[in-house]
Design an enzyme around this catalytic site. Structure first.
Site, PDB file in Angstrom:
ATOM      1  NE  ARG A  29     -12.791 -11.895 -18.019  1.00  0.00           N
ATOM      2  CZ  ARG A  29     -11.877 -12.255 -17.152  1.00  0.00           C
ATOM      3  NH1 ARG A  29     -10.675 -12.604 -17.571  1.00  0.00           N
ATOM      4  NH2 ARG A  29     -12.125 -12.291 -15.862  1.00  0.00           N
ATOM      5  CB  THR A  30     -19.002 -11.674 -16.940  1.00  0.00           C
ATOM      6  OG1 THR A  30     -17.810 -12.420 -16.662  1.00  0.00           O
ATOM      7  CG2 THR A  30     -20.211 -12.462 -16.495  1.00  0.00           C
ATOM      8  CB  SER A  71      -0.919   0.025   1.215  1.00  0.00           C
ATOM      9  OG  SER A  71      -1.619   1.256   1.237  1.00  0.00           O
ATOM     10  CE  LYS A  72       3.487   2.359  -4.777  1.00  0.00           C
ATOM     11  NZ  LYS A  72       4.496   1.378  -4.414  1.00  0.00           N
ATOM     12  CB  SER A  73      -2.728   4.467   1.915  1.00  0.00           C
ATOM     13  OG  SER A  73      -3.570   4.150   0.842  1.00  0.00           O
ATOM     14  CE  LYS A  96     -18.839  -9.033 -12.657  1.00  0.00           C
ATOM     15  NZ  LYS A  96     -17.534  -9.711 -12.371  1.00  0.00           N
ATOM     16  CE  LYS A 111     -11.123  -0.629  -2.345  1.00  0.00           C
ATOM     17  NZ  LYS A 111     -10.928   0.052  -3.623  1.00  0.00           N
ATOM     18  CG  ASP A 136     -11.677   3.825  -5.337  1.00  0.00           C
ATOM     19  OD1 ASP A 136     -10.704   4.417  -4.842  1.00  0.00           O
ATOM     20  OD2 ASP A 136     -11.919   2.622  -5.130  1.00  0.00           O
TER      21      ASP A 136
HETATM   22  P1  NDP Z   1     -12.634  -6.468  -9.650  1.00  0.00           P
HETATM   23  O1  NDP Z   1     -11.965  -7.742  -9.310  1.00  0.00           O
HETATM   24  O2  NDP Z   1     -13.816  -6.030  -8.867  1.00  0.00           O
HETATM   25  O3  NDP Z   1     -13.128  -6.553 -11.194  1.00  0.00           O
HETATM   26  C1  NDP Z   1     -12.249  -6.972 -12.184  1.00  0.00           C
HETATM   27  C2  NDP Z   1     -12.868  -6.765 -13.561  1.00  0.00           C
HETATM   28  O4  NDP Z   1     -11.835  -6.994 -14.529  1.00  0.00           O
HETATM   29  C3  NDP Z   1     -14.002  -7.725 -13.894  1.00  0.00           C
HETATM   30  O5  NDP Z   1     -14.991  -7.029 -14.607  1.00  0.00           O
HETATM   31  C4  NDP Z   1     -13.327  -8.781 -14.781  1.00  0.00           C
HETATM   32  O6  NDP Z   1     -14.182  -9.328 -15.745  1.00  0.00           O
HETATM   33  C5  NDP Z   1     -12.302  -7.940 -15.494  1.00  0.00           C
HETATM   34  N1  NDP Z   1     -11.116  -8.696 -15.953  1.00  0.00           N
HETATM   35  C6  NDP Z   1     -10.199  -9.351 -15.203  1.00  0.00           C
HETATM   36  N2  NDP Z   1      -9.227  -9.861 -15.970  1.00  0.00           N
HETATM   37  C7  NDP Z   1      -9.548  -9.546 -17.253  1.00  0.00           C
HETATM   38  C8  NDP Z   1      -8.934  -9.813 -18.507  1.00  0.00           C
HETATM   39  N3  NDP Z   1      -7.791 -10.495 -18.605  1.00  0.00           N
HETATM   40  N4  NDP Z   1      -9.525  -9.333 -19.628  1.00  0.00           N
HETATM   41  C9  NDP Z   1     -10.682  -8.625 -19.552  1.00  0.00           C
HETATM   42  N5  NDP Z   1     -11.305  -8.341 -18.378  1.00  0.00           N
HETATM   43  C10 NDP Z   1     -10.742  -8.794 -17.240  1.00  0.00           C
HETATM   44  O7  NDP Z   1     -11.494  -5.365  -9.653  1.00  0.00           O
HETATM   45  P2  NDP Z   1     -11.647  -3.805  -9.347  1.00  0.00           P
HETATM   46  O8  NDP Z   1     -12.793  -3.294 -10.127  1.00  0.00           O
HETATM   47  O9  NDP Z   1     -11.639  -3.574  -7.880  1.00  0.00           O
HETATM   48  O10 NDP Z   1     -10.259  -3.216  -9.895  1.00  0.00           O
HETATM   49  C11 NDP Z   1      -9.987  -3.144 -11.276  1.00  0.00           C
HETATM   50  C12 NDP Z   1      -8.651  -2.471 -11.507  1.00  0.00           C
HETATM   51  O11 NDP Z   1      -8.704  -1.124 -11.105  1.00  0.00           O
HETATM   52  C13 NDP Z   1      -7.505  -3.124 -10.716  1.00  0.00           C
HETATM   53  O12 NDP Z   1      -6.396  -3.286 -11.582  1.00  0.00           O
HETATM   54  C14 NDP Z   1      -7.201  -2.119  -9.643  1.00  0.00           C
HETATM   55  O13 NDP Z   1      -5.831  -2.110  -9.297  1.00  0.00           O
HETATM   56  C15 NDP Z   1      -7.589  -0.813 -10.309  1.00  0.00           C
HETATM   57  N6  NDP Z   1      -7.965   0.210  -9.324  1.00  0.00           N
HETATM   58  C16 NDP Z   1      -7.236   1.355  -9.289  1.00  0.00           C
HETATM   59  C17 NDP Z   1      -7.524   2.333  -8.376  1.00  0.00           C
HETATM   60  C18 NDP Z   1      -6.697   3.581  -8.338  1.00  0.00           C
HETATM   61  O14 NDP Z   1      -6.793   4.338  -7.368  1.00  0.00           O
HETATM   62  N7  NDP Z   1      -5.919   3.866  -9.364  1.00  0.00           N
HETATM   63  C19 NDP Z   1      -8.644   2.192  -7.411  1.00  0.00           C
HETATM   64  C20 NDP Z   1      -9.396   0.961  -7.575  1.00  0.00           C
HETATM   65  C21 NDP Z   1      -9.036   0.019  -8.491  1.00  0.00           C
HETATM   66  P3  NDP Z   1     -15.276 -10.484 -15.390  1.00  0.00           P
HETATM   67  O15 NDP Z   1     -16.391  -9.792 -14.689  1.00  0.00           O
HETATM   68  O16 NDP Z   1     -15.668 -11.028 -16.716  1.00  0.00           O
HETATM   69  O17 NDP Z   1     -14.549 -11.464 -14.515  1.00  0.00           O
END
Ligand code: NDP
Length: 280
Positions: A156-157, A19-21, A160, A70, A106
């Site tokens: 992908r899904t 964590s960078k927080s 959702k 969360k 966020d």
């Molecule tokens: P979740 O696990 O809740 O959701 C992940 C999503 O990514 C799902 O919709 C999933 O699809 C999709 N996914 C995963 N792998 C792939 C792939 N290879 N190709 C296509 N789709 C894919 O994650 P979060 O929403 O919490 O976080 C998402 C990203 O955002 C993370 O990388 C996180 O680090 C970043 N983030 C950054 C923040 C910031 O402050 N910069 C704050 C919060 C998040 P499916 O539903 O089909 O499984």
């Protein structure tokens, strides 16, 4: 005269070492002259509530919440802000006696980074967001409040993406068209393409056609600190020159929490500069 006792804050997660927080909030405290202590708190996967209880008993004022807690924080809170309700998740808490106020900053952090730091207004523009997880869910209402011409969620899904599109359309105050689709159904060119999928954490590329990128637009990967991710590389190869990752979003959501706790909003530029990893 003795020094004042610092007010205590923490970020809770599992794992938490990455964590960078603490760095960010300690820098904000120095910038704004706030007397506070900010630490990392590791909790067992089934031990969120007990860890937060103990932190509150020891005088903790507030917390940031990171993966995988969360949703636990959502259940723990006594007062959920609309941002947390829409996101279905909490990333910041404030403790006042028995009350646990909860927010999700966020989405507002993302929009502030796009509009203020990156000078990318969203009004009237076509916006595409990849992924339908927690990050997308939290971002939808703040994005829609900027009145883009259209917002498309691709995942992908597919179900959702469709469910989130319906939810966001119903809850927005304006009437921006919102649709949820699968990658194979994507059509047209977008001014702003946001990768809110977690694909970049594993250096994967979502099945995104390069034709979605408008060359004068912005490609933004919410994942930060990974340099030129496969998503950003695809955008670059498609001719996009304005590329960014989520480091600014990280700093801006932290600044929102800091302002909520302390009543003063820190400038984020120095923190963003320090945490930026070049996009190469
Ligand atoms: P979740 O696990 O809740 O959701 C992940 C999503 O990514 C799902 O919709 C999933 O699809 C999709 N996914 C995963 N792998 C792939 C792939 N290879 N190709 C296509 N789709 C894919 O994650 P979060 O929403 O919490 O976080 C998402 C990203 O955002 C993370 O990388 C996180 O680090 C970043 N983030 C950054 C923040 C910031 O402050 N910069 C704050 C919060 C998040 P499916 O539903 O089909 O499984």
């Amino acid at each position: 005269m003795t020094d004042p006792i610092p007010d205590r804050y923490a970020v809770i997660g599992n794992p938490i070492e990455q964590s960078k927080s603490p760095f960010i909030h300690t820098a904000f405290a120095q910038l704004t002259g706030q007397v506070m202590d900010y630490s990392k708190l590791f909790a067992p996967l089934d031990g969120f509530a007990a860890a937060v209880d103990a932190f509150r008993v020891s005088g903790g004022h507030g917390m940031n919440v990171t993966a995988p807690f969360k949703l636990d924080a959502f259940a723990y809170a006594t007062h959920l802000a609309p941002s947390a309700q829409m996101a279905g998740a909490v990333n910041a808490m404030k403790f006042e006696g028995d009350k646990v106020y909860a927010e999700n900053f966020d989405g507002v952090g993302l929009v502030r980074d796009l509009v203020c730091n990156l000078q990318c207004p969203l009004q009237g523009r076509r916006v595409l967001i990849l992924g339908a997880g927690g990050a997308t869910r939290g971002a939808l209402l703040p994005l829609l409040a900027e009145q883009p011409a259209e917002l498309v969620i691709v995942n992908r899904t597919v179900a959702k993406a469709q469910a989130l599109a319906t939810l966001a359309y119903q809850h927005q105050t304006g009437k921006v068209p919102v649709t949820g689709v699968g990658y194979e159904a994507l059509q047209g060119v977008f001014d702003v393409v946001l990768n809110a999928s977690s694909s970049s954490l594993t250096a994967e590329l979502p099945p995104l056609p390069a034709s979605v990128f408008g060359t004068g637009g912005l490609a933004y990967d919410l994942t930060y600190g990974k340099g030129l991710t496969p998503f950003l590389k695809l955008a670059q190869q498609a001719g996009v020159t304005h590329l960014a990752d989520g480091v600014g979003m990280l700093a801006e959501q932290a600044a929102e929490a800091f302002a909520w706790w302390r009543g003063i909003r820190p400038d984020t530029a120095a923190v963003i500069h320090k945490l930026t990893v070049p996009l190469v």
